[in-house]
Design a protein around this motif. Structure first.
Motif, mmCIF file in Angstrom:
data_model
loop_
_atom_site.group_PDB
_atom_site.id
_atom_site.type_symbol
_atom_site.label_atom_id
_atom_site.label_comp_id
_atom_site.label_asym_id
_atom_site.label_seq_id
_atom_site.Cartn_x
_atom_site.Cartn_y
_atom_site.Cartn_z
ATOM 1 N N ASP A 112 0.832 -1.187 0.000
ATOM 2 C CA ASP A 112 0.000 0.000 0.000
ATOM 3 C C ASP A 112 0.878 1.252 0.000
ATOM 4 O OD1 ASP A 112 -2.830 1.230 0.634
ATOM 5 O OD2 ASP A 112 -1.403 2.195 1.993
ATOM 6 N N ALA A 113 0.520 2.226 -0.828
ATOM 7 C CA ALA A 113 1.337 3.437 -0.962
ATOM 8 C C ALA A 113 0.591 4.684 -0.526
ATOM 9 C CB ALA A 113 1.806 3.589 -2.410
ATOM 10 N N GLY A 114 -0.470 4.505 0.253
ATOM 11 C CA GLY A 114 -1.310 5.633 0.646
ATOM 12 C C GLY A 114 -0.553 6.740 1.348
ATOM 13 N N LYS A 115 0.307 6.394 2.295
ATOM 14 C CA LYS A 115 1.040 7.408 3.049
ATOM 15 C C LYS A 115 2.059 8.134 2.177
ATOM 16 C CE LYS A 115 0.492 5.241 7.587
ATOM 17 N NZ LYS A 115 1.179 4.666 8.769
ATOM 18 N N LEU A 116 2.619 7.421 1.196
ATOM 19 C CA LEU A 116 3.602 8.060 0.315
ATOM 20 C C LEU A 116 2.968 9.148 -0.545
ATOM 21 C CD1 LEU A 116 5.871 5.133 -0.962
ATOM 22 C CD2 LEU A 116 6.481 6.971 0.607
ATOM 23 N N ARG A 117 1.691 9.002 -0.848
ATOM 24 C CA ARG A 117 1.026 10.013 -1.673
ATOM 25 C C ARG A 117 0.878 11.344 -0.942
ATOM 26 N NH1 ARG A 117 -1.546 5.361 -3.928
ATOM 27 N NH2 ARG A 117 -3.096 5.234 -2.257
ATOM 28 N N GLU A 118 1.112 11.318 0.364
ATOM 29 C CA GLU A 118 1.011 12.544 1.164
ATOM 30 C C GLU A 118 2.379 13.195 1.400
ATOM 31 O OE1 GLU A 118 -0.806 11.219 4.737
ATOM 32 O OE2 GLU A 118 -2.673 10.553 3.763
ATOM 33 N N ARG A 119 3.442 12.549 0.923
ATOM 34 C CA ARG A 119 4.794 13.030 1.210
ATOM 35 C C ARG A 119 5.304 13.956 0.107
ATOM 36 N NH1 ARG A 119 7.404 9.294 4.676
ATOM 37 N NH2 ARG A 119 9.088 10.816 4.803
ATOM 38 N N ASN A 120 6.367 14.717 0.444
ATOM 39 C CA ASN A 120 7.104 15.510 -0.544
ATOM 40 C C ASN A 120 8.407 14.790 -0.862
ATOM 41 O OD1 ASN A 120 5.251 17.723 -0.648
ATOM 42 N ND2 ASN A 120 6.029 18.393 1.344
ATOM 43 N N PHE A 121 8.884 14.916 -2.087
ATOM 44 C CA PHE A 121 10.052 14.175 -2.524
ATOM 45 C C PHE A 121 11.107 15.103 -3.126
ATOM 46 C CE2 PHE A 121 6.557 11.254 -2.447
ATOM 47 C CZ PHE A 121 7.109 10.059 -2.006
ATOM 48 N N THR A 122 12.361 14.767 -2.873
ATOM 49 C CA THR A 122 13.466 15.470 -3.523
ATOM 50 C C THR A 122 13.463 15.108 -4.998
ATOM 51 O OG1 THR A 122 14.761 15.348 -1.495
ATOM 52 C CG2 THR A 122 15.959 15.811 -3.542
ATOM 53 N N ASN A 123 13.449 16.129 -5.854
ATOM 54 C CA ASN A 123 13.272 15.903 -7.289
ATOM 55 C C ASN A 123 14.282 16.771 -8.044
ATOM 56 O OD1 ASN A 123 12.304 15.445 -9.872
ATOM 57 N ND2 ASN A 123 10.226 16.180 -9.472
ATOM 58 N N PRO A 124 15.570 16.358 -8.029
ATOM 59 C CA PRO A 124 16.638 17.221 -8.544
ATOM 60 C C PRO A 124 16.512 17.581 -10.023
ATOM 61 C CG PRO A 124 17.445 14.995 -8.161
ATOM 62 C CD PRO A 124 16.088 15.069 -7.544
ATOM 63 N N HIS A 125 15.907 16.700 -10.815
ATOM 64 C CA HIS A 125 15.796 16.957 -12.259
ATOM 65 C C HIS A 125 14.450 17.581 -12.642
ATOM 66 C CE1 HIS A 125 19.544 14.856 -12.671
ATOM 67 N NE2 HIS A 125 19.035 13.710 -12.250
ATOM 68 N N LYS A 126 13.665 17.951 -11.621
ATOM 69 C CA LYS A 126 12.363 18.601 -11.851
ATOM 70 C C LYS A 126 11.462 17.761 -12.762
ATOM 71 C CE LYS A 126 13.955 22.027 -9.463
ATOM 72 N NZ LYS A 126 13.557 22.158 -8.043
ATOM 73 N N VAL A 127 11.451 16.480 -12.468
ATOM 74 C CA VAL A 127 10.587 15.568 -13.234
ATOM 75 C C VAL A 127 9.125 15.910 -12.966
ATOM 76 C CG1 VAL A 127 9.963 13.133 -13.561
ATOM 77 C CG2 VAL A 127 12.337 13.760 -13.049
ATOM 78 N N LEU A 128 8.264 15.756 -13.977
ATOM 79 C CA LEU A 128 6.834 15.966 -13.786
ATOM 80 C C LEU A 128 6.295 14.811 -12.942
ATOM 81 C CD1 LEU A 128 5.787 17.049 -17.407
ATOM 82 C CD2 LEU A 128 6.172 18.514 -15.402
ATOM 83 N N PHE A 129 6.067 15.094 -11.664
ATOM 84 C CA PHE A 129 5.695 14.036 -10.732
ATOM 85 C C PHE A 129 4.895 14.620 -9.575
ATOM 86 C CE2 PHE A 129 6.962 11.567 -6.834
ATOM 87 C CZ PHE A 129 6.221 10.429 -7.119
ATOM 88 N N SER A 130 3.624 14.231 -9.479
ATOM 89 C CA SER A 130 2.754 14.640 -8.382
ATOM 90 C C SER A 130 2.430 13.399 -7.557
ATOM 91 C CB SER A 130 1.462 15.263 -8.924
ATOM 92 O OG SER A 130 0.511 15.410 -7.893
ATOM 93 N N PRO A 131 2.983 13.274 -6.351
ATOM 94 C CA PRO A 131 2.766 12.060 -5.556
ATOM 95 C C PRO A 131 1.301 11.678 -5.413
ATOM 96 C CG PRO A 131 4.416 13.455 -4.518
ATOM 97 C CD PRO A 131 3.850 14.249 -5.652
ATOM 98 N N ALA A 132 0.434 12.644 -5.206
ATOM 99 C CA ALA A 132 -0.988 12.339 -4.996
ATOM 100 C C ALA A 132 -1.625 11.689 -6.223
ATOM 101 C CB ALA A 132 -1.742 13.615 -4.637
#
Length: 324
Positions: A112-132
């Protein structure tokens, strides 16, 4: 309901797959992880109209990315590990510089990845990525399946059954049920549907006698096809003396089989419908039609069997045919 059966089957197979991937991973047996890349590529394509392919087909051992949809500008990683560090380690890979205008999807196939969808992530290359939105797990997938239209859900069910169902060496056979459905489906049922041959008062007595008043409207909707179906049965019987009789016997058999397990008469009626549909779908000679049309034709058959005294008890003196 077929919707419930489809969803329950899909949910069970995905949960078992997730459990086995996790437990085998603890033993360092990773074959299911490898197979899952292609499975989830096809599965996500079916669910979300992606066009993902396994990147290993294009280039071997690409770190951080497993799947790519060039036209849809999507890249995805399929992983049995589901941690913040795992995702951040992937986002650091230089391969993302090549796909800067692509959206990154992280697919957790075991946890289950529910809690990860609420986190912020280090994204050095500015990839298009929205955890939610872009972290997908079995729970997200099942919610999508649960809210699908029935036709799409059936398509997913067939895919899961093909990929994850146990292969059984079953030889499909022709059935007279499928033949009469094929005949009925080719008929224009919207014309000349009123039938003077049936006694509505007698049918109402049988409905009340069997405690089926809750579905009286359904029976009324389909009893009007009695004469049309009678003509089709006559046409059908010209090919063999017992063909229509065999159809009635199959429907009656489903009634007998379900009788002890269904305390509610309406549930019993709909259970007969479901069982007859299953038999037809598994028949070698069934010519596939939209599910709604198949269901409508089966309702006509079962209501007709109800009227003709083949299923459910008849009140004393019951006679569905209008005399002279």
């Amino acid at each position: 309901m077929n919707r419930s059966e489809y969803f329950n089957y899909i949910e069970e197979k995905l949960q078992v797959l997730a459990f086995r991937i996790e437990k085998r991973g603890q033993l360092n047996i990773l074959d299911l992880n490898i197979y899952s890349e292609n499975f989830f590529a096809d599965f996500l394509n079916l669910l979300f109209n992606f066009n993902l392919v396994n990147l290993n087909v294009l280039k071997q051992n690409v770190e951080g990315i497993d799947l790519v949809d060039i036209n849809g500008k999507i890249i995805a990683q399929v992983s049995s590990k589901c941690t913040k560090q795992k995702i951040e380690d992937s986002l650091k890979k230089k391969i993302f510089l090549k796909y800067q205008d692509f959206t990154f999807k992280f697919v957790s196939i075991a946890k289950d990845a529910g809690k990860l969808r609420e986190r912020n992530f280090t994204n050095p290359h500015k990839v298009l990525f929205s955890p939610a939105d872009d972290i997908i797990d079995i729970g997200i997938i099942l919610n999508v399946v649960l809210n699908m239209q029935i036709e799409k859900q059936r398509e997913v069910y067939k895919f899961i059954k093909k990929e994850l169902g146990k292969e059984v060496d079953v030889v499909k056979v022709d059935t007279n049920l499928a033949t009469i459905i094929n005949i009925l489906a080719s008929e224009n049922l919207s014309s000349n549907i009123e039938s003077p041959e049936i006694n509505s008062y007698e049918i109402d007595k049988k409905i009340e006698f069997n405690d089926l008043l809750d579905i009286k409207e359904t029976i009324d909707d389909y009893k009007i096809y009695y004469q049309k179906l009678d003509e089709k049965y006559a046409e059908f019987d010209r090919e063999g003396a017992n063909k229509s009789l065999s159809v009635f016997q199959v429907i009656k058999k489903q009634y007998i089989l379900l009788q002890s397990g269904k305390s509610n008469p309406c549930d019993l009626f709909f259970g007969i419908i479901d069982n007859v549909i299953k038999i037809i779908l598994e028949s070698k000679n069934y010519k596939e039609i939209p599910y709604e049309e198949l269901e409508m034709c089966v309702y006509i058959l079962v209501v007709d069997a109800f009227i003709r005294c083949k299923i459910f008890k008849n009140p004393e003196g019951y006679s569905y045919v209008v005399a002279g």
